[in-house]
Structures are given as C-alpha cells and as structure tokens.
Write an enzyme that holds these catalytic residues in place. Structure first.
Site, PDB file in Angstrom:
ATOM      1  N   SER A   2       1.750  -8.730 -15.723  1.00  0.00           N
ATOM      2  CA  SER A   2       2.516  -7.428 -15.879  1.00  0.00           C
ATOM      3  C   SER A   2       3.832  -7.968 -16.349  1.00  0.00           C
ATOM      4  CB  SER A   2       2.638  -6.894 -14.416  1.00  0.00           C
ATOM      5  OG  SER A   2       3.526  -5.701 -14.315  1.00  0.00           O
ATOM      6  N   HIS A  46       6.850  -6.362 -15.735  1.00  0.00           N
ATOM      7  CA  HIS A  46       8.021  -6.197 -14.783  1.00  0.00           C
ATOM      8  C   HIS A  46       8.063  -7.226 -13.490  1.00  0.00           C
ATOM      9  CE1 HIS A  46       6.415  -4.218 -11.186  1.00  0.00           C
ATOM     10  NE2 HIS A  46       5.471  -3.927 -11.560  1.00  0.00           N
ATOM     11  N   CYS A  90       5.403  -0.224   6.176  1.00  0.00           N
ATOM     12  CA  CYS A  90       5.812   1.299   6.756  1.00  0.00           C
ATOM     13  C   CYS A  90       5.564   2.208   5.803  1.00  0.00           C
ATOM     14  CB  CYS A  90       7.356   1.039   6.996  1.00  0.00           C
ATOM     15  SG  CYS A  90       7.821  -0.171   7.957  1.00  0.00           S
ATOM     16  N   THR A 146      -2.198  -3.629 -12.725  1.00  0.00           N
ATOM     17  CA  THR A 146      -3.121  -2.513 -11.812  1.00  0.00           C
ATOM     18  C   THR A 146      -4.198  -2.209 -12.784  1.00  0.00           C
ATOM     19  OG1 THR A 146      -1.350  -1.710 -10.197  1.00  0.00           O
ATOM     20  CG2 THR A 146      -3.407  -0.481 -10.330  1.00  0.00           C
ATOM     21  N   ASN A 178       1.126 -12.634  -3.857  1.00  0.00           N
ATOM     22  CA  ASN A 178       2.206 -11.758  -3.928  1.00  0.00           C
ATOM     23  C   ASN A 178       3.056 -11.631  -2.710  1.00  0.00           C
ATOM     24  OD1 ASN A 178      -0.283  -9.960  -4.008  1.00  0.00           O
ATOM     25  ND2 ASN A 178       1.254  -8.687  -3.138  1.00  0.00           N
TER      26      ASN A 178
HETATM   27  C1  PLP Z   1       2.628  -6.203  -8.738  1.00  0.00           C
HETATM   28  C2  PLP Z   1       1.397  -6.768  -8.791  1.00  0.00           C
HETATM   29  C3  PLP Z   1       0.106  -6.094  -9.419  1.00  0.00           C
HETATM   30  C4  PLP Z   1       0.329  -4.904  -9.906  1.00  0.00           C
HETATM   31  O1  PLP Z   1       1.032  -4.606 -11.258  1.00  0.00           O
HETATM   32  P1  PLP Z   1       1.579  -3.354 -11.888  1.00  0.00           P
HETATM   33  O2  PLP Z   1       2.021  -3.995 -13.240  1.00  0.00           O
HETATM   34  O3  PLP Z   1       2.720  -3.127 -10.849  1.00  0.00           O
HETATM   35  O4  PLP Z   1       0.635  -2.320 -11.768  1.00  0.00           O
HETATM   36  C5  PLP Z   1      -0.970  -6.484  -9.310  1.00  0.00           C
HETATM   37  N1  PLP Z   1      -1.245  -7.957  -8.668  1.00  0.00           N
HETATM   38  C6  PLP Z   1      -0.302  -8.505  -8.162  1.00  0.00           C
HETATM   39  C7  PLP Z   1      -0.437 -10.028  -7.429  1.00  0.00           C
HETATM   40  C8  PLP Z   1       1.184  -7.859  -8.126  1.00  0.00           C
HETATM   41  O5  PLP Z   1       1.995  -8.862  -7.659  1.00  0.00           O
END
Ligand code: PLP
Length: 406
Positions: free
Chosen positions: A203, A205, A330, A76, A155
């Site tokens: 990211s 995670h 939701c 983000t 995503n």
């Molecule tokens: C999860 C995600 C984000 C945000 O990533 P964070 O590290 O959770 O802030 C941005 N873009 C896409 C496509 C994502 O799947």
C-alpha cells in the site's frame, strides 16, 4: 529544537506524503492527464510512461520484475484479489486456506467470506511473542490446501513473521504463498525471490505515498500464478484488475518506492535508535509496563506497550496531544479490546491499556522525549488513584486474592 503539537506517532495507520512524492505526482493531474490505456496519442503515452516507470520502481523495491506488479486501489483490494482470486482460480485443486489469527481485517474478513462460500480456513494461533509456529503450520497443511496467507509484519505489534521459512514450506508442498507485506515493504528489506513469496500486498500510503493506491505482486515464473479477477471490465493489468489507472497516485507510489529503496537503511537505523530510546525512557520512568510481541523480531520503528493498573480510556485522554493508537477499538459501540493482543494472551485490562507507537520519517528525539515525559507523568498520576496498584506494590498477589463483599 521546538516541537509542534499534536505529535504524530501513528505511522502504522498512515504516513504523510513525502514532499518529493507530491512533486512527482503534480504533473499528472492537469498537464499529463491522459488515460494510460489510450494507446494512440501522446496524452496516453505520457500517462503510460509514468505508470511503467512506477511499476519498475515498485518492482525494484521488492526484487520483482515490472510485469509482476498489478496496481489496485490499496492493500485491502490487493488482499481480496490475492485470496479470493486464488481461491476461485484453484478451486478444482482444493478448498483449504491457512492464515493466522493476528492478520489484518482485510485478510481475516476475506477468509471469513470464503468460509461462508464453502472454503475451509485454518486460523493458526500465535505464541506469546506474536509469531506463528512452523510446526503448527506444517501440521495444518492438507492435500486440499491451496493457499497460505501470513502477513510479513503485524500492523498492531510490529512483529515479523518468519516469511522466508513459510515460503520454503509452501514451495516444498507446492502451495501458493501470499503475504500482506504492507507494514514491511519500504521499511525493511523485502525480496520476493529470497522469501519465496508468490503474492504480496503493498500500500502506498503506508510508505509515504498517497492514499487509495496499492499493488499486488503476482509471481510470473516458478510458478506462474493465475488469479480470477474480482473486477471485470476492460481487462487492464493483465486481466487481473480492470479500471482506469490512477496515474498521479501511481506516479507518487513509484517515487515513494524509490525513496524507500534508497533511504530505508538509514531511516531504519535512525528510527530503531529513537524507538529504543523511547522504550528505555519509559522503562526507566515506570514499572509494570509490558512490551507486546517479540522485541527481537520487530519493525525498527514500532513499539507496543501495555501500561498495567491504568484504565485505557483515561490513559488516552491524558495524552491527547499525542496521536497514537490503542488496544481499545472504540470504533464499535462495544468496547472490544484488540483481537491481536488477546491472541498473544493479554487479558482485557492489559489489552485496553496498550499503546502502539509508530515512529516515522519525521519523528524527532524531542518528540520522543515529550511523549515519554507525558506518559510517565500521566501513568504515575493515574496509578496514584488506583487501589489495585497500591495493593500490588504492597506485594499482594491480585490474581489469588479473594474478593469478599462486605
Ligand atoms: C493498512 C493495512 C492494510 C490496508 O491497506 P489499505 O491500502 O489502507 O487498504 C492491509 N494490511 C495491513 C497490514 C495494513 O497495515
């Protein structure tokens, strides 16, 4: 093999941290706890070494040089830094940005903010398969366009945008190209050189690393990309992102990147097979189900299906021992269906009754069988109570039906 409930099939939302990643992080909490910016003692040096190792591991995964990796608190922040940072830095050059309607909120909301501040943003539509058209992209470019930001993999529906082609167009026109590559990096080959990407958000995670750590790839040559910092203070990360680095998290991010680089191909092959197996089982067991987004241009572990003639809420309740995501957001009081599915042209009902399946490193065939069995029985039961499904099966075209009250 037995399965444990609940089953996790929401790997797009987040992934468990790989035990090997945890292992790599542990020394940096209490033992090597130094501040990576402490230049004058061994505590700092150990921390800095861990950070630089991770920087190299992440750079290697995407074909960058280590100096082009800027650490952030997550994607983000990376998206914000890329878009706002470029917008501010290149303001003199122009005030127009091109993105797309199915981007992650981290990109959409950032662009919306810039619009309030006087920038002009074009949100490209997508076709039914979820992909943008390159002709539309070309047509949207003006002499004021400074940035194109289009995600690598979506995503929600997992489709892969034509990043290489977009990169080539951006290069030809001398426009910066940022991609939110969160869902693609570590899952499929992604090389910033081949794809002609100038900035890419990543990211940890989403790729078996810890939460709260991310990176922005920022090209240093051809062209050298400059960004205005969003966070001031101390001038860390080549002045682009101040703040003490999250050393354990970064060490884990690096290890996660290395593991993805080594195992991505085998993992991808295995998950593609499992995903196709799940898809085939569902299609064999049920009619009136629809895949959202291109099946050809898609992440190997990703599947998104709408189940017609069932109500989204009941569907989710029926499979409450399976962790998946649905097209019903939701999160807010109003039950707005997914803007991504709507952009593909799905009606509200089909958007609400959609499920995103995200398979991952620990998904098993037994779990896929369980999920398929469960869905087939739940959807079948719900449809037995649906007069609309009955009418449709009798060959009544519901779209042309006159609903007369009596
Ligand atoms: C999860 C995600 C984000 C945000 O990533 P964070 O590290 O959770 O802030 C941005 N873009 C896409 C496509 C994502 O799947």
């Amino acid at each position: 093999m037995s399965i444990t409930l609940p089953i996790y099939m929401d790997y797009h939302a987040t992934t468990p941290v790989d035990p090997r990643v945890v292992e790599a992080m542990l020394p940096y909490f209490s033992q090597h706890f130094g501040n990576a910016a402490s230049r004058n003692h061994p505590f700092g040096w150990a921390a800095e070494e861990a950070v630089e190792t991770a920087r190299r591991q992440i750079a290697d995964l995407v074909g960058a040089s280590p100096k082009e990796i800027v650490f952030t608190s997550g994607a983000t922040e990376s998206d914000n830094l890329a878009i706002k940072g470029a917008a501010e830095m290149y303001r003199e050059k122009g005030n127009h940005i091109i993105t797309c309607v199915t981007e992650h909120k981290a990109v959409i909301d950032t662009c919306k903010r810039l619009e309030k501040d006087g920038w002009r943003v074009t949100y490209l539509p997508v076709r039914k398969d979820g992909l943008i058209g390159l002709d539309e992209l070309r047509a949207a470019i003006t002499d004021k366009t400074i940035l194109i930001t289009i995600m690598a993999a979506n995503n929600e529906i997992g489709v892969l945008q034509p990043i290489g082609e977009i990169g080539a167009i951006a290069k030809e026109k001398g426009i910066l190209f940022h991609t939110d590559a969160v869902q693609a990096v570590g899952k499929i080959p992604f090389n910033v050189g081949e794809l002609k990407v100038d900035m890419a958000s990543i990211s940890a995670h989403k790729m078996y690393g810890p939460k709260g750590v991310g990176a922005l790839y920022v090209r240093r040559r051809n062209p050298r990309v400059l960004l205005s910092a969003m966070i001031d203070g101390g001038g860390h990360e080549r002045g682009m992102r101040s703040g003490t680095l999250h050393v354990p998290g970064i060490a884990g991010f690096g290890k996660a990147a290395e593991l993805c680089r080594l195992e991505m191909e085998a993992d991808g092959r295995r998950l593609r097979e499992l995903r196709d197996y799940l898809n085939e089982r569902l299609h064999r067991g049920l009619d009136e189900i629809y895949i959202n987004g291109s099946m050809e241009r898609r992440l190997p572990h990703s599947l998104n299906i709408s189940f017609a003639y069932v109500e989204g809420e009941s569907l989710l309740m029926g499979i409450n021992d399976v962790a998946v995501s649905s097209g019903s957001a939701c999160t807010s009081a109003s039950l707005e269906p997914s803007y991504v599915l709507k952009a593909l042209g799905a009606g509200d009902d089909l958007a609400h009754s959609s499920i995103r399946f995200g398979l991952g490193r620990w998904t098993t065939k037994e779990e896929c069988d369980y999920v398929a069995d469960k869905l087939i029985s739940v959807v079948t039961r719900l449809r037995e109570m649906s007069p609309l499904y009955e009418l449709a099966k009798e060959g009544v075209d519901l779209s042309t039906m006159q609903w007369t009250p009596h």
